[in-house]
Design a protein around this motif. Structure first.
Motif, PDB file in Angstrom:
ATOM      1  N   GLY A  14      10.287  -6.055   7.411  1.00 28.67           N
ATOM      2  CA  GLY A  14      10.212  -4.598   7.538  1.00 28.67           C
ATOM      3  C   GLY A  14      10.906  -3.922   6.377  1.00 28.67           C
ATOM      4  O   GLY A  14      10.397  -2.950   5.798  1.00 28.67           O
ATOM      5  N   LEU A  15      12.071  -4.441   6.022  1.00 26.21           N
ATOM      6  CA  LEU A  15      12.771  -3.904   4.860  1.00 26.21           C
ATOM      7  C   LEU A  15      11.946  -4.101   3.592  1.00 26.21           C
ATOM      8  O   LEU A  15      11.980  -3.274   2.675  1.00 26.21           O
ATOM      9  N   LEU A  16      11.183  -5.208   3.547  1.00 25.68           N
ATOM     10  CA  LEU A  16      10.352  -5.479   2.374  1.00 25.68           C
ATOM     11  C   LEU A  16       9.270  -4.430   2.156  1.00 25.68           C
ATOM     12  O   LEU A  16       8.753  -4.309   1.039  1.00 25.68           O
ATOM     13  N   THR A  17       8.906  -3.689   3.208  1.00 26.96           N
ATOM     14  CA  THR A  17       7.878  -2.665   3.017  1.00 26.96           C
ATOM     15  C   THR A  17       8.334  -1.601   2.029  1.00 26.96           C
ATOM     16  O   THR A  17       7.510  -0.865   1.481  1.00 26.96           O
ATOM     17  N   THR A  18       9.636  -1.500   1.797  1.00 27.55           N
ATOM     18  CA  THR A  18      10.162  -0.503   0.865  1.00 27.55           C
ATOM     19  C   THR A  18      10.453  -1.079  -0.520  1.00 27.55           C
ATOM     20  O   THR A  18      10.884  -0.349  -1.407  1.00 27.55           O
ATOM     21  N   VAL A  19      10.234  -2.385  -0.710  1.00 27.96           N
ATOM     22  CA  VAL A  19      10.663  -3.034  -1.951  1.00 27.96           C
ATOM     23  C   VAL A  19       9.959  -2.474  -3.179  1.00 27.96           C
ATOM     24  O   VAL A  19      10.571  -2.338  -4.248  1.00 27.96           O
ATOM     25  N   GLY A  20       8.683  -2.141  -3.084  1.00 28.72           N
ATOM     26  CA  GLY A  20       7.973  -1.597  -4.238  1.00 28.72           C
ATOM     27  C   GLY A  20       8.663  -0.357  -4.786  1.00 28.72           C
ATOM     28  O   GLY A  20       8.869  -0.220  -6.002  1.00 28.72           O
ATOM     29  N   VAL A  21       9.053   0.551  -3.891  1.00 27.70           N
ATOM     30  CA  VAL A  21       9.751   1.773  -4.308  1.00 27.70           C
ATOM     31  C   VAL A  21      11.177   1.449  -4.742  1.00 27.70           C
ATOM     32  O   VAL A  21      11.705   2.037  -5.687  1.00 27.70           O
ATOM     33  N   ILE A  22      11.816   0.492  -4.072  1.00 26.81           N
ATOM     34  CA  ILE A  22      13.193   0.115  -4.415  1.00 26.81           C
ATOM     35  C   ILE A  22      13.255  -0.429  -5.839  1.00 26.81           C
ATOM     36  O   ILE A  22      14.143  -0.069  -6.621  1.00 26.81           O
ATOM     37  N   ALA A  47       5.121   3.473   6.337  1.00 24.41           N
ATOM     38  CA  ALA A  47       5.103   2.022   6.547  1.00 24.41           C
ATOM     39  C   ALA A  47       5.444   1.676   7.987  1.00 24.41           C
ATOM     40  O   ALA A  47       4.852   0.760   8.582  1.00 24.41           O
ATOM     41  N   ALA A  48       6.383   2.409   8.593  1.00 21.32           N
ATOM     42  CA  ALA A  48       6.758   2.158   9.989  1.00 21.32           C
ATOM     43  C   ALA A  48       5.583   2.423  10.921  1.00 21.32           C
ATOM     44  O   ALA A  48       5.307   1.641  11.847  1.00 21.32           O
ATOM     45  N   VAL A  49       4.877   3.513  10.680  1.00 24.11           N
ATOM     46  CA  VAL A  49       3.729   3.854  11.528  1.00 24.11           C
ATOM     47  C   VAL A  49       2.622   2.812  11.379  1.00 24.11           C
ATOM     48  O   VAL A  49       2.062   2.315  12.378  1.00 24.11           O
ATOM     49  N   LEU A  50       2.290   2.460  10.143  1.00 19.66           N
ATOM     50  CA  LEU A  50       1.207   1.502   9.920  1.00 19.66           C
ATOM     51  C   LEU A  50       1.563   0.109  10.442  1.00 19.66           C
ATOM     52  O   LEU A  50       0.694  -0.610  10.958  1.00 19.66           O
ATOM     53  N   SER A  51       2.836  -0.285  10.323  1.00 23.04           N
ATOM     54  CA  SER A  51       3.257  -1.589  10.841  1.00 23.04           C
ATOM     55  C   SER A  51       3.150  -1.635  12.357  1.00 23.04           C
ATOM     56  O   SER A  51       2.791  -2.676  12.939  1.00 23.04           O
ATOM     57  N   THR A  52       3.462  -0.520  13.007  1.00 24.06           N
ATOM     58  CA  THR A  52       3.316  -0.438  14.462  1.00 24.06           C
ATOM     59  C   THR A  52       1.859  -0.604  14.870  1.00 24.06           C
ATOM     60  O   THR A  52       1.526  -1.356  15.799  1.00 24.06           O
ATOM     61  N   ILE A  53       0.984   0.088  14.157  1.00 14.38           N
ATOM     62  CA  ILE A  53      -0.451  -0.025  14.443  1.00 14.38           C
ATOM     63  C   ILE A  53      -0.921  -1.463  14.239  1.00 14.38           C
ATOM     64  O   ILE A  53      -1.683  -2.023  15.046  1.00 14.38           O
ATOM     65  N   ALA A  54      -0.449  -2.084  13.153  1.00 14.09           N
ATOM     66  CA  ALA A  54      -0.848  -3.462  12.858  1.00 14.09           C
ATOM     67  C   ALA A  54      -0.380  -4.420  13.946  1.00 14.09           C
ATOM     68  O   ALA A  54      -1.117  -5.336  14.345  1.00 14.09           O
ATOM     69  N   ALA A  55       0.841  -4.219  14.448  1.00 12.61           N
ATOM     70  CA  ALA A  55       1.370  -5.102  15.497  1.00 12.61           C
ATOM     71  C   ALA A  55       0.518  -5.022  16.752  1.00 12.61           C
ATOM     72  O   ALA A  55       0.173  -6.050  17.356  1.00 12.61           O
ATOM     73  N   PHE A  56       0.157  -3.814  17.166  1.00 18.35           N
ATOM     74  CA  PHE A  56      -0.635  -3.650  18.394  1.00 18.35           C
ATOM     75  C   PHE A  56      -2.090  -4.050  18.187  1.00 18.35           C
ATOM     76  O   PHE A  56      -2.770  -4.435  19.139  1.00 18.35           O
ATOM     77  N   LEU A 113       0.821  -1.213   0.000  1.00 21.13           N
ATOM     78  CA  LEU A 113       0.000   0.000   0.000  1.00 21.13           C
ATOM     79  C   LEU A 113       0.852   1.259   0.000  1.00 21.13           C
ATOM     80  O   LEU A 113       0.581   2.215  -0.736  1.00 21.13           O
ATOM     81  N   THR A 114       1.907   1.268   0.826  1.00 20.46           N
ATOM     82  CA  THR A 114       2.758   2.454   0.887  1.00 20.46           C
ATOM     83  C   THR A 114       3.607   2.601  -0.381  1.00 20.46           C
ATOM     84  O   THR A 114       4.025   3.724  -0.704  1.00 20.46           O
ATOM     85  N   PHE A 169      10.942   7.931  -1.233  1.00 22.23           N
ATOM     86  CA  PHE A 169      11.331   6.719  -0.507  1.00 22.23           C
ATOM     87  C   PHE A 169      11.195   6.923   0.995  1.00 22.23           C
ATOM     88  O   PHE A 169      10.593   6.093   1.699  1.00 22.23           O
ATOM     89  N   PHE A 170      11.756   7.997   1.522  1.00 20.96           N
ATOM     90  CA  PHE A 170      11.753   8.212   2.965  1.00 20.96           C
ATOM     91  C   PHE A 170      10.336   8.440   3.495  1.00 20.96           C
ATOM     92  O   PHE A 170       9.986   7.976   4.588  1.00 20.96           O
ATOM     93  N   LEU A 171       9.496   9.129   2.720  1.00 20.82           N
ATOM     94  CA  LEU A 171       8.116   9.339   3.164  1.00 20.82           C
ATOM     95  C   LEU A 171       7.351   8.015   3.215  1.00 20.82           C
ATOM     96  O   LEU A 171       6.634   7.736   4.190  1.00 20.82           O
ATOM     97  N   SER A 172       7.489   7.200   2.183  1.00 19.52           N
ATOM     98  CA  SER A 172       6.772   5.922   2.179  1.00 19.52           C
ATOM     99  C   SER A 172       7.302   5.002   3.274  1.00 19.52           C
ATOM    100  O   SER A 172       6.526   4.259   3.896  1.00 19.52           O
ATOM    101  N   ALA A 173       8.623   5.054   3.539  1.00 24.31           N
ATOM    102  CA  ALA A 173       9.199   4.226   4.601  1.00 24.31           C
ATOM    103  C   ALA A 173       8.665   4.649   5.972  1.00 24.31           C
ATOM    104  O   ALA A 173       8.351   3.802   6.819  1.00 24.31           O
ATOM    105  N   ALA A 174       8.567   5.952   6.197  1.00 22.54           N
ATOM    106  CA  ALA A 174       8.063   6.443   7.481  1.00 22.54           C
ATOM    107  C   ALA A 174       6.604   6.039   7.691  1.00 22.54           C
ATOM    108  O   ALA A 174       6.210   5.621   8.793  1.00 22.54           O
TER     109      ALA A 174
END
Length: 770
Positions: A440-448, A315-324, A283-284, A308-313
């Motif tokens: 977690g690194l994979l969350t950036t693969v689409g942009v990479i 992704a970090a927030v959404l992954s945190t929400i998903a974990a909790f 999604l990100t 890249f940095f915006l989508s990574a940030a």
């Protein structure tokens, strides 16, 4: 078909209705990613194609790339058929063996599809980028190039998620075992495509540069150079098809490692959460692709980095929400896994691991950009050494690569150790968290992937513009800038791919240990019961383990040497052919005759496909020889040695090559004498040395590490069975080891023999014609 995969406490794991619903949602997100890929593709193809002359050149590149990949896939189909049969012969439940073999083919097919899709669209987007730079300016040209990468990026995450989610839905508890086949298929195909495409592209590139730039003094993409079409074809089969397949297999194999370890450490939730995180990344990635819009006066690299940095940030927030939201607050509440043996909070541990992976990707992006960017001091220093000749260019680039490898390896090591510490003393949880950092690194693969594809598209666009002569002034300068940006983004994606390879290989290393432990339990033994020469002794001074470490490190060096040698061999043939055409037809240089482009394409196609067997056989057979010959402990050492030397070698090769390439761009932009100067000749030589470093040997180490780790995981049960217990058979296992070792030796001998014969034949032809 469902069945148990056993956690540490022997409890069988199955997925509840709620967890199955999450997996279905992940599969739907994967399908949505594929739909977005189709939409981006339609947008790219709707752009204008420029003049008739530009279209004719682009069509020649399209034909060459398609012809090469079609021949490559026919060659690889033989390897795929053999691997399918061998996987079915491995011990285990019949249903699992069938599923593993089938999904091996699925993984291989998906890897090939991503690579082919990347090549197909890139060869059609290049002319559109050239046309946009001439008619519309910076923002439209960048958008087309990056949306082309976006198609490949969304296809990568879509197919990767769809494959993994499908296995979990079909096999539930047996999913990790079946996923071994899926990951192996993706990794094996990617390694072949990486090696073959890398040899093709760099043989053509080196040959074109040495004869065109250095000997004849003509521009890189001058249509009088017979190797120019092959060079542009190579950008697509190497940097598009090869790298796309490489990143897809990184995606697939990281998911495999996370799911194998997650099922043991976190139980049912461990089969689901590693899918949720990259689904968020899908999604990100869409957001990151849409955010890539050039601003007035902003460099292309800054635009891409910001997205890249915006989508990574995010992704970090959404992954945190998903974990909790998804994971429970205690280990006792997990459905399976290690239960009350751990007193941590799964939500915090998972969040920390995912963020480590995302931060790692960001740091690697910055670090690689620093060492290879044209606006950064290290590469500028390499360019400055061109004033004293090619020797100092080589020395400075070599030193830069060695130094940057240390920093990158330390950063990756810190990420691995940070995830390990989160485990709080539980080895199994720590290994799962390392794998989770990989997701977690994979969350950036689409942009990479989009960043990586941007490079060859921009390079081809500049080549088409120069060969056609239809793009001048600001448009030509824009394409030169985008080409330099592409060199940096390609180097960045190689760095991130290397980091992913290390995380996945480390996690698979843990999976290997887990498999060994479970197999020993099945025969009523423990690690301590293994003989001294095959034990998992926790000290490296155990002779068999130390020997394994040395062999593992040696394989990486040998693999790299063979790949670079193959490029040199094929490039030599290109040099002889281009020289012959210039010598026999003076009209080519005068511009009145057309070079025989197809002969060069045919040379590099044959040579690259001929070189595929040796590295592939070594990657598969070397772990078999060590495992069956020296035991499970030595094989563990082998994997550790390969991972350690692999990360250093891959970064060294990628960054030194990237710095040499961009130092050439600095000189071509008018510094230190500009084009045609002695400084320019010096940087061209540096670039030709760096070409097989950064685009053949270095990137191919990534899938090599994962192929060897997956082979080790797959053969581990057979090694244990033949080593101890009622079915121990030393005669059989030593025979298997000897046969595997002989196959590797024979393949290397044939490769070295071929080198001498090709050189002698070409030299004789050259001498006879003078």
């Amino acid at each position: 078909m469902t069945g148990p995969v056993y956690a540490v406490d022997g409890q069988a794991i199955s997925l509840s209705g709620g967890n199955l619903s999450y997996v279905i949602v992940v599969a739907l997100i994967a399908i949505a990613a594929l739909v977005m890929a189709a939409l981006f593709r339609r947008e790219v193809l709707a752009a204008g194609e420029g003049t008739e002359n530009m279209q004719r050149i682009a069509h020649a590149v399209q034909e060459g790339a398609s012809a090469y990949l079609n021949r490559q896939f026919k060659t690889l189909s033989v390897f795929a058929a053999l691997a399918f049969a061998l996987l079915f012969l491995l011990p285990g439940d019949a249903g699992v063996r069938i599923g593993r073999s089938i999904f091996f083919l699925v993984g291989a097919a998906f890897s090939a599809a991503v690579g082919y899709l990347g090549m197909w669209l890139a060869t059609r987007a290049n002319v559109r980028v050239a046309a946009a730079s001439r008619d519309n300016g910076r923002e439209p040209a960048m958008r087309i190039a990056f949306r082309t990468g976006g198609v490949v990026g969304m296809a990568t995450v879509g197919l990767g998620l769809l494959g993994a989610a499908s296995v979990v839905l079909l096999y539930e508890g047996d999913a990790p075992s079946v996923l071994e086949g899926f990951g192996f298929g993706a990794a094996l195909l990617a390694m072949f495509m990486r090696v073959g495409g890398g040899i093709f592209t760099k043989a053509a590139d080196v040959g074109a540069d040495l004869v065109g730039k250095v000997e004849q003094g003509i521009p890189e993409d001058d249509p009088r150079n017979a190797a120019t079409i092959a060079d542009n074809v190579g950008d697509n089969v190497g940097d598009c098809a090869g790298m796309a397949a490489d990143l897809f297999e990184s995606y697939a194999v990281t998911l495999v490692a996370a799911l194998i370890l997650g099922s043991a450490a976190f139980g049912a939730e461990g089969l689901v959460f590693p899918l949720i995180v990259p689904a968020i990344g899908a999604l990100t990635a869409v957001l990151g692709i849409f955010l890539t819009r050039a601003r007035e006066g902003e460099s292309g690299l800054k635009t891409i980095n910001r997205a890249f940095f915006l989508s990574a940030a995010i992704a970090a927030v959404l992954s945190t929400i998903a974990a909790f939201a998804y994971l429970p607050g205690t280990f006792e509440e997990l459905e399976g896994g290690i239960g009350s043996e751990h007193d941590g909070d799964p939500r915090l541990l998972a969040t920390g691991a995912v963020i480590i992976g995302i931060v790692l990707a960001s740091v690697i992006l910055w670090l690689t950009g620093y060492f290879t960017g044209t606006d950064k001091k290290p590469t500028q220093d390499v360019g400055r050494t061109s004033l004293t000749g090619p020797a100092t260019v080589i020395l400075s680039g070599f030193a830069l690569g060695l130094e940057s490898a240390v920093y990158t390896a330390l950063v990756v090591g810190a990420a691995v150790y940070g995830a390990f510490l989160l485990g709080g003393g539980s080895l199994l949880v720590s290994l799962f968290l390392i794998a989770l950092a990989g997701t977690g690194l994979l969350t950036t693969v689409g942009v990479i992937v989009a960043m990586d594809t941007f490079g060859p598209v921009a390079d081809n666009a500049q080549g088409i513009a120069e060969m056609s002569g239809d793009v001048e002034g600001e448009g030509a300068q824009l394409l030169t800038e985008l080409d330099a940006v592409g060199n940096t983004t390609k180097a960045v994606t190689k760095g991130i791919a290397i980091a992913t390879a290390v995380l996945a290989a480390t996690a698979l290393f843990g999976s290997y240990m887990d498999v060994i432990g479970r197999e020993l339990t099945a025969v009523g033994e423990t690690l301590d019961s293994l003989r001294d020469d095959t034990s998992f002794a926790l000290t490296i001074v155990t002779p068999s383990v130390l020997v394994g470490v040395i062999i593992g490190a040696s394989v990486v060096f040998l693999f790299s040497g063979l790949a670079i040698s193959a490029v040199g061999r094929a490039a030599g043939a290109v040099v002889f052919e281009v020289r012959r055409q210039f010598r026999e037809d003076p009209g080519i240089m005068a511009g009145t005759s057309r070079p025989e482009y197809g002969r060069v394409v045919d040379i590099v196609t044959k040579d690259s496909l001929r070189e595929l067997a040796t590295p592939g056989l070594m990657a598969v057979m070397a772990p078999i020889a060590v495992g069956f010959g020296l035991g499970v402990g030595a094989l563990a050492g082998y994997l550790g040695g390969a991972i350690a030397s692999g990360v250093l070698m891959a970064v060294f090769l990628a960054n030194s090559g990237g710095a040499w390439d961009n130092s050439k761009k600095i000189v071509e932009d008018g510094h230190h004498g500009g084009k045609g100067s002695e400084a320019h000749d010096a940087t061209v030589i540096g670039d030709t040395v760096g070409d097989p470093f950064k685009d053949t040997a270095g990137p191919a180490i990534n899938p090599l590490l994962k192929v060897m780790n997956l082979v080790s995981v797959l053969i581990a049960p057979a090694i244990v069975t033949m080593t101890i217990g009622p079915d121990a058979n030393d005669g059989l296992r030593y025979t298997i080891a000897a046969v595997a070792a002989l196959i590797v030796v024979a393949a290397i001998w044939i490769s070295k023999r071929r080198s001498a014969v090709i050189g002698d034949q070409e030299l004789a032809r050259e001498s006879a014609s003078v």
